[in-house]
Design a protein around this motif. Structure first.
Motif, short mmCIF file in Angstrom:
data_model
loop_
_atom_site.label_atom_id
_atom_site.label_comp_id
_atom_site.label_asym_id
_atom_site.label_seq_id
_atom_site.Cartn_x
_atom_site.Cartn_y
_atom_site.Cartn_z
N ALA A 322 0.71 -1.03 -0.12
CA ALA A 322 0.00 0.10 0.11
C ALA A 322 0.91 1.25 -0.02
CB ALA A 322 -1.05 -0.04 1.17
N ALA A 323 1.99 1.19 0.98
CA ALA A 323 2.92 2.42 0.71
C ALA A 323 3.54 2.59 -0.61
CB ALA A 323 3.87 2.28 1.78
N PHE A 324 4.12 1.62 -1.26
CA PHE A 324 4.67 1.73 -2.40
C PHE A 324 3.63 2.01 -3.59
CE2 PHE A 324 7.86 -1.69 -1.53
CZ PHE A 324 8.59 -0.80 -0.63
N GLY A 325 2.27 1.66 -3.60
CA GLY A 325 1.20 2.13 -4.17
C GLY A 325 1.11 3.49 -4.18
N GLY A 326 0.86 4.10 -2.98
CA GLY A 326 0.95 5.53 -2.78
C GLY A 326 1.99 6.31 -3.39
N MET A 327 3.26 5.78 -3.23
CA MET A 327 4.45 6.36 -3.61
C MET A 327 4.50 6.60 -5.15
SD MET A 327 7.44 4.85 -1.51
CE MET A 327 8.74 5.41 -2.55
N THR A 328 3.77 5.46 -5.91
CA THR A 328 3.75 5.53 -7.58
C THR A 328 3.00 6.93 -7.92
OG1 THR A 328 3.77 3.07 -7.21
CG2 THR A 328 3.24 4.08 -9.30
N LYS A 329 1.80 7.19 -7.28
CA LYS A 329 1.43 8.43 -7.82
C LYS A 329 2.06 9.46 -7.93
CE LYS A 329 -2.88 6.82 -5.43
NZ LYS A 329 -4.10 7.06 -4.31
N GLY A 330 3.08 9.63 -7.20
CA GLY A 330 4.11 10.93 -7.31
C GLY A 330 5.45 10.61 -7.83
N ALA A 331 5.45 9.51 -8.62
CA ALA A 331 6.74 9.14 -9.15
C ALA A 331 7.32 10.07 -10.12
CB ALA A 331 6.61 7.54 -9.55
N ALA A 332 6.22 10.38 -11.12
CA ALA A 332 6.52 11.25 -12.06
C ALA A 332 6.91 12.62 -11.67
CB ALA A 332 5.42 11.32 -13.15
N ASP A 333 6.45 13.14 -10.62
CA ASP A 333 6.63 14.54 -9.97
C ASP A 333 7.97 14.42 -9.26
OD1 ASP A 333 4.24 15.65 -10.93
OD2 ASP A 333 3.28 15.07 -9.03
N LEU A 334 8.29 13.24 -8.80
CA LEU A 334 9.52 12.94 -8.08
C LEU A 334 10.49 13.27 -9.04
CD1 LEU A 334 11.27 12.65 -5.36
CD2 LEU A 334 10.86 10.21 -5.68
N VAL A 335 10.68 12.21 -10.12
CA VAL A 335 11.68 12.26 -11.05
C VAL A 335 11.86 13.65 -11.76
CG1 VAL A 335 12.14 11.31 -13.08
CG2 VAL A 335 11.27 9.67 -11.31
#
Length: 539
Positions: A322-335
């Motif tokens: 669940a934590a990794f899934g939540g991180m995925t939403k902001g992956a593009a913004d982080l990169v």
């Protein structure tokens, strides 16, 4: 760091002086000799994880502007703060403390609790401690030797980190090293307390590990709510103290007093409890029961012994997914526009799209972490044998293959369960279709099995070498964690079975690697069981 020694001295004076600690030196030397391989491997792997990070970060964020931009992005992402914690400095040292400091502290805690339980409750459970205590050995000498062994291990780890990161700033390096080692000693003394309440070494490890997991969850919850680590939940957690020391960012040296106080108080409690019970006993004795009904078979007994472990890992993977899934939403913004970060994620995930690549990388990370479960579950066979619980069982109508098969069914079946729950959490956290993500997680299973079957082979051929499976699991984690960031050549990455699997979701499913790894699992398992059938049991 020295609170364990202070506690030891105080209790020596209170409870009979040197008589209570007679034989401590001999037991300490014996413990260090027994752990002459285990401690260097643990300390070396943890130190390598920390020391490799500045170079990795510099290759991705090569300019101060890029690092400052990363810090600004972290301030806006609660899911990433929950995973890594807040960042207090955009220097390479500060980013290293942010990226791996908490995880290094968790690993040091695991190392410490394993050391303490091994030299206290494990020795009592096997009956060796009773024989030793019949000689000139003080009542509190075994506990003292165990804590001092943990102190040596954590001291060596602190020295490696402080010296290795000195180039990033001497004060920050020393602070991070002491914080990691201090966290290890907190859970060493915590394990010493837990070991007084249970007759099972495995249960003592599991309960202390559960407390460690709870501490990490508290820290994550606190970090997601604030940007500076000021949450009450973060301060309650010993793992949170590490980040609030603020290594490489105007260090708060007084936070080290929290570690020292916790070690002193918990050590005092452990000493008091150890003096109030007989050797081999506990304050919460195990309830005996008939081996009938649900415990009437080798498989049922194996499930009964390991169900707590399976449940703990299952819940952990569901939460991590669940934590990794939540991180995925902001992956593009982080990169963002950082091409180097994008390349690393794509090397990990094998995809051109950043979201699919990030999902595939998280799926692979879940699979690599699952190798720790399968190795520990398989090595339960070794623990049952060395503790001499297997011999009376096998003296009856239960054959070796049935006995081992029950434990392996739990180990390999448990992998399927925890990976499925990890996929479920990942899909729910990301809010995407569960089917592709769940399938991607299950594709990792044959690679996890391959590491588990290596433990089966080593246990069957030479049980003394069976713990070497941990080294293989550690190598796989290092290759998966650090390899893509360091742009390690593909032939080296392919030493890991995970390097041959299709990168899902988003990639093309290819069955030959999955089938080959499954065939290797069957072949090595058969070879290991065949060797077990022929050899003598350990005395």
């Amino acid at each position: 760091m020295t609170a364990a020694t202070t506690t030891t001295t105080a209790f020596a004076v209170r409870t009979g002086g040197s008589r209570q600690l007679a034989g401590t030196g001999t037991l300490l030397r014996f413990a260090l000799r027994r752990d002459r391989v285990m401690i260097p491997i643990w300390a070396g792997v943890i130190a390598l994880l920390v020391l490799s990070m500045p170079g990795s970060l510099e290759s991705v964020y090569s300019t101060p502007a890029e690092r400052a931009d990363l810090v600004r992005q972290m301030l806006t992402s609660s899911s990433l703060r929950a995973t890594y914690g807040p960042v207090f400095s955009d220097s390479l040292g500060g980013l290293t403390a942010w990226r791996v400091g908490g995880y290094a502290g968790v690993l040091a805690a695991v190392m410490s609790l394993l050391i303490v339980v091994r030299h206290t409750r494990d020795e009592e459970e096997s009956g060796r401690q009773e024989m030793i205590s019949a000689g000139m050995v003080g009542r509190r000498a075994p506990l003292t030797a165990a804590l001092l062994t943990a102190l040596v291990a954590n001291g060596a780890l602190a020295l490696l980190i402080a010296v290795g990161l000195a180039g990033q700033g001497g004060a920050g390096a020393a602070a991070l090293g002491l914080a990691v080692a201090g966290g290890g000693m907190v859970f060493a003394t915590m394990a010493a307390i837990v070991a007084q309440f249970t007759e099972s070494a495995r249960l003592a490890k599991g309960l202390t590990g559960g407390l460690l997991g709870a501490a990490f969850v508290l820290k994550a919850a606190g970090d997601s709510a604030t940007t500076d680590g000021s949450s009450v939940l973060t301060w309650i957690s010993p793992v949170g103290w590490l980040e609030n020391l603020r290594s490489f960012a105007d260090e708060r040296w007084w936070v080290l007093l929290l570690f020292a106080a916790a070690v002193a108080v918990q050590g005092a409690v452990a000493y008091e409890l150890a003096g109030r019970r007989d050797v081999g006993m506990s304050f919460l004795p195990t309830r005996p029961g008939p081996a009938s009904g649900r415990l009437g078979s080798a498989g049922a007994l194996a499930w009964r012994l390991q169900r707590g472990t399976v449940l703990g890992w299952s819940l952990g993977f569901l939460a991590a997914g669940a934590a990794f899934g939540g991180m995925t939403k902001g992956a593009a913004d982080l990169v963002g526009d950082n091409e180097k970060t994008r390349e690393i994620i794509e090397r990990m995930g094998g995809q051109s799209g950043i979201t699919d690549a990030f999902l595939a990388a998280m799926v692979g990370m879940l699979g690599m972490v699952a190798t720790l479960y399968v190795v520990s579950s398989v090595l339960r066979l070794h623990g049952e044998e060395t503790s001499q619980r297997a011999e009376p069982l096998l003296a009856g109508p239960v054959g070796r293959l049935r006995w081992a098969g029950g434990h392996l069914a739990v180990a390999f079946g448990g992998v399927v369960l925890i990976m499925a729950l990890g996929g479920l959490g990942l899909g729910l956290g990301y809010g995407a279709d569960l089917g592709p993500i769940l399938g991607a997680c299950l594709v990792q299973v044959p690679a996890v099995w391959t590491l588990g079957t290596l433990a089966v082979l080593l246990y069957g051929l030479a049980p003394r070498l069976a713990p070497g499976a941990w080294a293989a699991a550690g190598l796989v984690l290092l290759l998966g964690w650090i390899g893509p960031a360091l742009n390690v050549p593909r032939p080296v990455l392919n030493l890991s079975p995970f390097g041959h699997l299709p990168k899902l979701p988003g990639g093309t499913m290819t069955w030959p690697p999955v089938l080959i790894l499954t065939a290797i699992t069957l072949a090595l398992t058969g070879a290991g069981l065949g060797a077990l059938r022929r050899r003598d049991l350990s005395a």
